[in-house]
Scaffold this active site. Sequence first.
Site, mmCIF file in Angstrom:
data_model
loop_
_atom_site.group_PDB
_atom_site.id
_atom_site.type_symbol
_atom_site.label_atom_id
_atom_site.label_comp_id
_atom_site.label_asym_id
_atom_site.label_seq_id
_atom_site.Cartn_x
_atom_site.Cartn_y
_atom_site.Cartn_z
ATOM 1 C CB ALA A 45 -23.652 4.181 -29.259
ATOM 2 N N GLY A 84 -22.332 7.960 -25.433
ATOM 3 C CA GLY A 84 -23.822 7.716 -25.522
ATOM 4 C C GLY A 84 -24.299 7.652 -24.105
ATOM 5 C CD GLU A 87 -23.855 11.976 -26.807
ATOM 6 O OE1 GLU A 87 -23.433 10.758 -26.645
ATOM 7 O OE2 GLU A 87 -23.815 13.020 -26.687
ATOM 8 C CD GLU A 107 -18.873 9.510 -28.220
ATOM 9 O OE1 GLU A 107 -18.068 9.944 -26.909
ATOM 10 O OE2 GLU A 107 -19.971 9.613 -26.985
HETATM 11 C C1 LIG Z 1 -28.040 11.882 -34.591
HETATM 12 C C2 LIG Z 1 -27.456 10.728 -33.697
HETATM 13 C C3 LIG Z 1 -27.264 10.417 -32.114
HETATM 14 C C4 LIG Z 1 -26.311 8.939 -32.353
HETATM 15 C C5 LIG Z 1 -25.927 9.501 -31.064
HETATM 16 C C6 LIG Z 1 -24.742 8.583 -30.907
HETATM 17 C C7 LIG Z 1 -23.488 8.704 -30.116
HETATM 18 C C8 LIG Z 1 -23.415 7.993 -29.014
HETATM 19 C C9 LIG Z 1 -22.244 6.994 -29.545
HETATM 20 C C10 LIG Z 1 -21.384 6.242 -29.112
HETATM 21 O O1 LIG Z 1 -21.822 6.587 -28.113
HETATM 22 S S1 LIG Z 1 -19.886 5.685 -29.367
HETATM 23 C C11 LIG Z 1 -19.641 4.221 -28.253
HETATM 24 C C12 LIG Z 1 -18.926 5.158 -27.240
HETATM 25 N N1 LIG Z 1 -18.763 3.483 -25.774
HETATM 26 C C13 LIG Z 1 -17.206 3.323 -26.203
HETATM 27 O O2 LIG Z 1 -16.871 3.757 -26.956
HETATM 28 C C14 LIG Z 1 -17.161 2.847 -25.413
HETATM 29 C C15 LIG Z 1 -16.094 1.033 -26.213
HETATM 30 N N2 LIG Z 1 -15.682 0.360 -25.361
HETATM 31 C C16 LIG Z 1 -14.878 0.122 -24.569
HETATM 32 O O3 LIG Z 1 -13.987 0.977 -24.294
HETATM 33 C C17 LIG Z 1 -14.450 -1.086 -23.735
HETATM 34 O O4 LIG Z 1 -14.492 -2.133 -24.201
HETATM 35 C C18 LIG Z 1 -15.155 -0.349 -22.120
HETATM 36 C C19 LIG Z 1 -16.829 -0.526 -22.570
HETATM 37 C C20 LIG Z 1 -14.569 0.473 -21.506
HETATM 38 C C21 LIG Z 1 -14.749 -2.115 -21.770
HETATM 39 O O5 LIG Z 1 -13.669 -2.097 -22.035
HETATM 40 P P1 LIG Z 1 -13.312 -4.930 -21.566
HETATM 41 O O6 LIG Z 1 -11.728 -4.369 -21.793
HETATM 42 O O7 LIG Z 1 -14.261 -4.796 -19.742
HETATM 43 O O8 LIG Z 1 -13.833 -4.928 -22.832
HETATM 44 P P2 LIG Z 1 -13.901 -4.978 -23.759
HETATM 45 O O9 LIG Z 1 -12.502 -6.727 -24.207
HETATM 46 O O10 LIG Z 1 -13.621 -4.194 -24.059
HETATM 47 O O11 LIG Z 1 -15.157 -5.706 -24.770
HETATM 48 C C22 LIG Z 1 -15.578 -6.167 -24.097
HETATM 49 C C23 LIG Z 1 -16.947 -6.621 -26.063
HETATM 50 O O12 LIG Z 1 -18.127 -5.559 -25.714
HETATM 51 C C24 LIG Z 1 -17.485 -5.047 -27.219
HETATM 52 N N3 LIG Z 1 -17.855 -3.992 -26.815
HETATM 53 C C25 LIG Z 1 -17.861 -3.381 -26.032
HETATM 54 N N4 LIG Z 1 -17.820 -1.696 -26.691
HETATM 55 C C26 LIG Z 1 -18.464 -1.986 -27.949
HETATM 56 C C27 LIG Z 1 -19.284 -1.047 -28.532
HETATM 57 N N5 LIG Z 1 -19.822 0.213 -28.125
HETATM 58 N N6 LIG Z 1 -20.022 -0.993 -29.057
HETATM 59 C C28 LIG Z 1 -20.638 -2.604 -30.057
HETATM 60 N N7 LIG Z 1 -19.615 -3.802 -28.890
HETATM 61 C C29 LIG Z 1 -18.785 -2.999 -27.685
HETATM 62 C C30 LIG Z 1 -16.269 -5.522 -27.706
HETATM 63 O O13 LIG Z 1 -16.028 -5.270 -28.866
HETATM 64 C C31 LIG Z 1 -15.837 -7.212 -26.847
HETATM 65 O O14 LIG Z 1 -16.665 -8.201 -28.090
HETATM 66 P P3 LIG Z 1 -16.076 -9.454 -28.126
HETATM 67 O O15 LIG Z 1 -14.728 -9.037 -28.927
HETATM 68 O O16 LIG Z 1 -15.825 -10.202 -26.695
HETATM 69 O O17 LIG Z 1 -16.454 -10.137 -28.884
#
Ligand SMILES: CCCCCCC/C=C/C(=O)SCCNC(=O)CCNC(=O)[C@H](O)C(C)(C)COP(=O)(O)OP(=O)(O)OC[C@H]1O[C@@H](n2cnc3c(N)ncnc32)[C@H](O)[C@@H]1OP(=O)(O)O
Length: 701
Positions: A45, A84, A87, A107
């Site tokens: 997400a 997600g 999932e 999460e």
């Molecule tokens: C009934 C309701 C149902 C709703 C259900 C919803 C269920 C789902 C929930 C989720 O999915 S929660 C999110 C789960 N995902 C994560 O936690 C992943 C988080 N991200 C990371 O671990 C890392 O970013 C990465 C994907 C492994 C990549 O690492 P890398 O070192 O290559 O890059 P970063 O510098 O970390 O990230 C680059 C850039 O992207 C932004 N970003 C990364 N992931 C997200 C995200 N999930 N959401 C928003 N933004 C994200 C990160 O902030 C960086 O941004 P900038 O700093 O460059 O602006």
Amino acid sequence: CTRYVLVKNTSVRQGIVDAVQRALKDPKVTSVVICGQNGKFCGGADIREFAGPMSGPPLVPMIHAIEAVDKPVAAAIEGVALGGGLELALGCHYRIAHSKAVLGLPEVTLGLLPGAGGSQRLPRLIGLTAALDLITTGRHVSAAEALKLGILDQVTDNNAVDLAVEFVRSVAGQPLDSRRLSTLPCPCPPDVDSLLDKVMSKVRQRSRGALAPVACVQALRAAASLPYAQGMEKERELMATLFNSGQARALQYAFFSQRVVGKWSLPSGASWDNSTARTISKAAVIGLGTMGRGIVVALALTGISVVAVETQEKQLAEASRVVPAMLQREAGRRRLATPPGVISFSSNLQDVSEVELVIEAVFEDMSLKLQVFKHLASVCRPGTLLCSNTSGLDIDQLAAVTQSPGLVVGMHFFAPAHVMKLLEVVYGPRSSPEAVATAMQLGKRMGKVGVAVGNCPGFVGNRMLKPYLEQANFLLEEGATPQQVDEALEEFGFPMGVFRMSDLSGLDVGWRIRKEAGLTGPGVESTRTRQGRRYSPLPDQMCEAGRLGQKTGKGWYQYDGPGGRVARSDPWVDIFLETYRAEHGLVARSITPEEILERCLYALINEGFNILQDAVAAGPEDIDAIYVFGYGWPRHRGGPMFHAGQVGLGRILERLNHHHSHPDVPHLKPSTLLRRLVAAGSPPVQKWREFINKERVHSQL
Ligand SMILES: CCCCCCC/C=C/C(=O)SCCNC(=O)CCNC(=O)[C@H](O)C(C)(C)COP(=O)(O)OP(=O)(O)OC[C@H]1O[C@@H](n2cnc3c(N)ncnc32)[C@H](O)[C@@H]1OP(=O)(O)O
């Protein structure tokens, strides 16, 4: 996010729904492969979207609809399948991944649980025990581990999409019932209740007061004991509670803070995007005490060749024996095959002449450090970067004894240096952007969260710690016991209270600093006011009595001999405090946990505002990252500055004013920045940077 496909992004979800419906209707389509763009399956997400209302097709029915399709659907996982994203893959009938892919349900680290069916499907796929581990820790797993666990059906070193296409074609027409995870029972060990109870008590102990790990265990209990539909209902209920909790907001803020600090900027205008870092391949570490050894290991793990120098023969011999073993252990912990770096040990400072960067890690004593820097300046080739692992000494004074002060920065590591994530990169007034950029990049290579901070006594972390420790000592004078203070702080979420921590790190560390500052020592009068401020001589008196903490077996607590780890309250300390109070005419009063938290934490937060005001930290995220990664601030409380916003700046100001006006509790004068923020209507923490910059332009700070 521009780089990752995020499923909560409305257009992505709509795109998947539309494509699946088209594929269902099209008789020519016999099977379906879902893949990501640009070699990335899905990062989950979009965390930024959690703040607003959700629009577009909801994720849960979308995944359910995919699972119900009667043509085989495979997820082709390249890059990442997280949250997600995984999932979604669990809703597919098959999962094929590239060998470099990373999978996980992180999460819990964002204050949530896998709320799109992940908490119910994963245990049905890999069993309760393995699912408990992955979901309560949020850890990422490699494709190889995921294959072993049974999450993946196949792994390839070649193109995962091509393999997935070939694979689903080969299984077209085969029955899919056993591939629909929601229809399967959850494999559980026979003693399922005792397993769940054990894991519950472990997560409660590990993450004091954090809600999400507890909710994860509850969701998995539902998966183990209820039919899928009821399990989903439980997942939804738990998710709703977490979603609206302050903890989820704090943890999501912490996720972004960690990334914000990487985009450092200095008051000069130099920043991460306009400064060039040097790539270091050969470095030296001077001084092989505890810190130096950890730094050698951290460097070697990145593949850098390290010259490790120690002039005391005994210490050198011990380090040469201990460091390779530390390296081996840490490489194993990080699942690295062989430690890549090459370490050479030497007693001769001359041997650092060919390196590109030196980290001095000798004893925290300015005259000794000056001596080493002078020597380095004469030995190293021109252009070598000189860094000091100091916890608070003046970087500019060290720079002044070298020919190139622009190439001097502080690199403040935290013990154990090969394990702890925090690195304060300290720039002096003359440090060049190139030197800061290089130290920050080196920190990143070592897996650290580097935070660029200005040069002042104690930098950010230790400067804020000082008023916190002071208040804790004052509370003892006023009637509290070390246990009461520690319990209040541990209840708040710190892994260790201030006195337990002090026993662990050694009371003599602060004693030496206070002696150097002329606050204590021979000839200093034993009063409760020193250098014009209230002063508590209690910790000095403990040191004078030989109670230096765990290393002497006695400190604020007693231990089972020197080096003991288990703290027990000590009647000696109670008598010592009573005698002290009687000597100084102090009457012990009863002190509440609320007062302990206010006095200790608001003092620390207030110093944080002073630090922002002085531009020693670029923004509140920098302070918060420092406290979360280096000082045990509970991550589910975001950091001290985020916490201030949660409590309410008006409330913090009011309580600081209250304590400040108390005749015996000075030092808590609210910072000007805090007052101005409150006067401006207490903007959210994300707006403080902008506010501070504006105030500075208008010379209000
Ligand atoms: C009934 C309701 C149902 C709703 C259900 C919803 C269920 C789902 C929930 C989720 O999915 S929660 C999110 C789960 N995902 C994560 O936690 C992943 C988080 N991200 C990371 O671990 C890392 O970013 C990465 C994907 C492994 C990549 O690492 P890398 O070192 O290559 O890059 P970063 O510098 O970390 O990230 C680059 C850039 O992207 C932004 N970003 C990364 N992931 C997200 C995200 N999930 N959401 C928003 N933004 C994200 C990160 O902030 C960086 O941004 P900038 O700093 O460059 O602006």
